[in-house]
Design a protein around this motif. Structure first.
Motif, mmCIF file in Angstrom:
data_model
loop_
_atom_site.group_PDB
_atom_site.id
_atom_site.type_symbol
_atom_site.label_atom_id
_atom_site.label_comp_id
_atom_site.label_asym_id
_atom_site.label_seq_id
_atom_site.Cartn_x
_atom_site.Cartn_y
_atom_site.Cartn_z
ATOM 1 N N SER A 379 -0.303 -3.926 8.139
ATOM 2 C CA SER A 379 -1.126 -4.552 7.740
ATOM 3 C C SER A 379 -1.458 -5.947 7.496
ATOM 4 O O SER A 379 -2.547 -5.758 8.255
ATOM 5 C CB SER A 379 -0.449 -4.930 6.113
ATOM 6 N N PHE A 382 -4.850 -4.101 10.575
ATOM 7 C CA PHE A 382 -5.822 -4.428 9.717
ATOM 8 C C PHE A 382 -6.815 -6.005 9.870
ATOM 9 O O PHE A 382 -7.415 -6.265 10.089
ATOM 10 C CB PHE A 382 -5.097 -2.999 8.645
ATOM 11 N N CYS A 435 -0.160 -3.089 3.129
ATOM 12 C CA CYS A 435 -0.389 -2.068 3.644
ATOM 13 C C CYS A 435 -1.652 -1.787 3.488
ATOM 14 O O CYS A 435 -2.973 -1.049 3.663
ATOM 15 C CB CYS A 435 0.980 -1.245 4.617
ATOM 16 N N GLY A 439 -5.698 -1.395 4.128
ATOM 17 C CA GLY A 439 -6.380 -0.001 5.204
ATOM 18 C C GLY A 439 -7.393 0.017 3.652
ATOM 19 O O GLY A 439 -8.325 0.351 5.063
#
Length: 455
Positions: A379, A382, A435, A439
């Motif tokens: 996470s 990203f 996450c 994502g």
């Protein structure tokens, strides 16, 4: 000195990423050790009241660091983009503008902090019996805060041009100076006056001054692109447009850090209800998790810098390669540390606590949450890739949502169902949710946007 080749163009990209990453991880670990060493000296040489006195400064320090880390994060993205574009003048303009804001902000904080230090400590509910120790310590720490800010900003910006070695050298020097100077000033060895509680603060002042002087000499000698020469000094001024972009990138990071801190206070309040053994296990588990978290965060910082350089170079198609490499590094490095922590959990807990029951409890908590740090690392990657393009608000809001709408309420609910272990289930759920959300936004929203340079 002509601009060096950007790391993004390295023929073996994963190798360039790893070479940059290893010193970055080492630097983060050393910085954590620095605070631990100071606390050990104070505890061993001055006693429990002194530990209580300096501990009161931690919430103040965290708020200050939220400001400066946010500022450095925004500046590093812009430096990375300008460096990717091979525009040294823009690099120096960003550095100059950031240093100007740091000097002004740091000076204001130092002055106001010294004047209102007592009121701040009273607001934090300090124990009156340690006020006489806390007040001078906090005042001296705040006096030195501009030096601390400049040190953090400068070493962070160096990474924006692909230099992770110099910050590691600087971090090693600050620890070495602290190890030598702090005990000497506390006890008054070698004819120095005994400074007692203010010794760690004075040692920090000496350390940051010495390291900044070293950086000045070292970078000039190396003809480094960020050497503090006449040209760079001429750029230390207010540039409204650059300042606005740096703050736009940096403020969300600061807000996110403060939100994390507040949530942490709520969680520790829940843990405390289960007694001193639970609190001791919580502290020991967090010490272990920190050393897994640092590499994961370092990978995300490296990804942000590589992504910024790719955007600056007009090679946004390379962002997919940066993301993929960072995610693989997360699986290999963070995954290996997680596996080792599972294998040696008993011995890791025994480093911090001696009671067999608390060691067993700490192992249980570690087993619940360790695996989820792979999701935490992903996470962060990203979010860092998106930050490199200037997308900061939505990733920040997703992070705050995961904390305030998932972690904290689930910790309350799960603790009712499963007791102390339930709090750690909430941590794991929050990391996985974070996450997934980051994502999804990265894949289905951010990747469809046109990527442009910010400066």
């Amino acid at each position: 000195m002509p601009p060096r080749p950007n790391m993004i163009h390295h023929p073996k990209f994963w190798k360039a990423f790893l070479i940059f990453l290893v010193p970055l991880i080492a630097t983060n670990i050393l910085q954590n050790l620095s605070g631990t060493i100071n606390t050990i000296f104070v505890g061993q040489m001055l006693g429990v009241d002194a530990i209580a006195a300096i501990s009161v400064f931690f919430p103040i320090l965290f708020c200050l660091l939220a400001f400066v880390i946010g500022l450095s994060g925004g500046a590093t993205v812009l430096v990375g983009q300008a460096w990717g574009a091979k525009d040294l003048d823009k690099v120096q303009r960003v550095v100059g503008s950031t240093l100007f804001m740091t000097l002004i902000g740091g000076s204001i904080i130092a002055i106001l902090g010294v004047v209102f230090a007592k009121q701040i400590l009273l607001l934090l509910g300090i124990d009156p019996k340690v006020m006489h120790l806390s007040l001078p310590y906090v005042q001296w720490m705040l006096v030195g805060s501009p030096l601390l800010f400049i040190y953090i900003i400068y070493t962070s910006i160096l990474r924006g041009v692909g230099d992770s070695i110099t910050p590691l050298i600087a971090s090693g020097m600050t620890i070495l100076i602290g190890l030598m100077v702090t005990p000497v000033l506390i006890a008054g060895y070698f004819g120095f006056p005994k400074m007692g509680i203010i010794a760690p603060a004075i040692a920090s002042l000496i350390g940051f001054s010495a390291v900044l002087l070293f950086l000045y000499v070292y970078l000039n000698k190396k003809n480094h692109p960020l050497k503090l020469d006449r040209n760079l000094i001429s750029h230390i001024k207010h540039e409204p447009e650059l300042s606005r972009i740096i703050l736009k990138l940096g403020v969300p990071t600061g807000i996110q850090m403060i939100t994390n801190s507040v949530a942490g206070l709520v969680i520790i309040g829940l843990v405390n209800h289960y007694g001193s053994h639970a609190t001791a296990a919580y502290g020991a588990v967090n010490q272990v998790l920190n050393y897994i978290q640092f590499p994961a965060l370092s990978i995300s910082i490296a990804a942000s810098i590589f992504a910024a350089q790719a955007i600056g170079a007009g090679k946004s198609e390379l962002l997919r390669k940066v993301t993929r490499t960072a995610l693989v590094m997360n699986i290999i490095i963070t995954g290996s540390l997680v596996a080792l922590a599972y294998l040696f959990s008993k011995y890791l807990m025994a480093l911090f606590i001696t009671d067999p029951d608390v060691i067993a409890l700490g192992q249980q908590l570690l087993f619940i949450v360790l695996w989820s740090f792979l999701f935490f690392g992903a996470s962060s990657i990203f979010a860092s890739i998106m930050r490199a393009s200037g997308t900061v608000t939505v990733p920040m809001l997703i992070n705050i949502f995961a904390i305030l709408a998932i972690e904290v309420p689930c910790a309350y609910l799960f603790s009712q169902w499963w007791g102390l272990q339930g709090i750690w289930y909430a941590y794991a759920l929050a990391f996985v949710s974070l996450c997934v959300l980051q994502g999804l936004y990265y894949q289905f929203v951010w990747k469809k946007k046109a990527i442009k340079t910010l400066i």
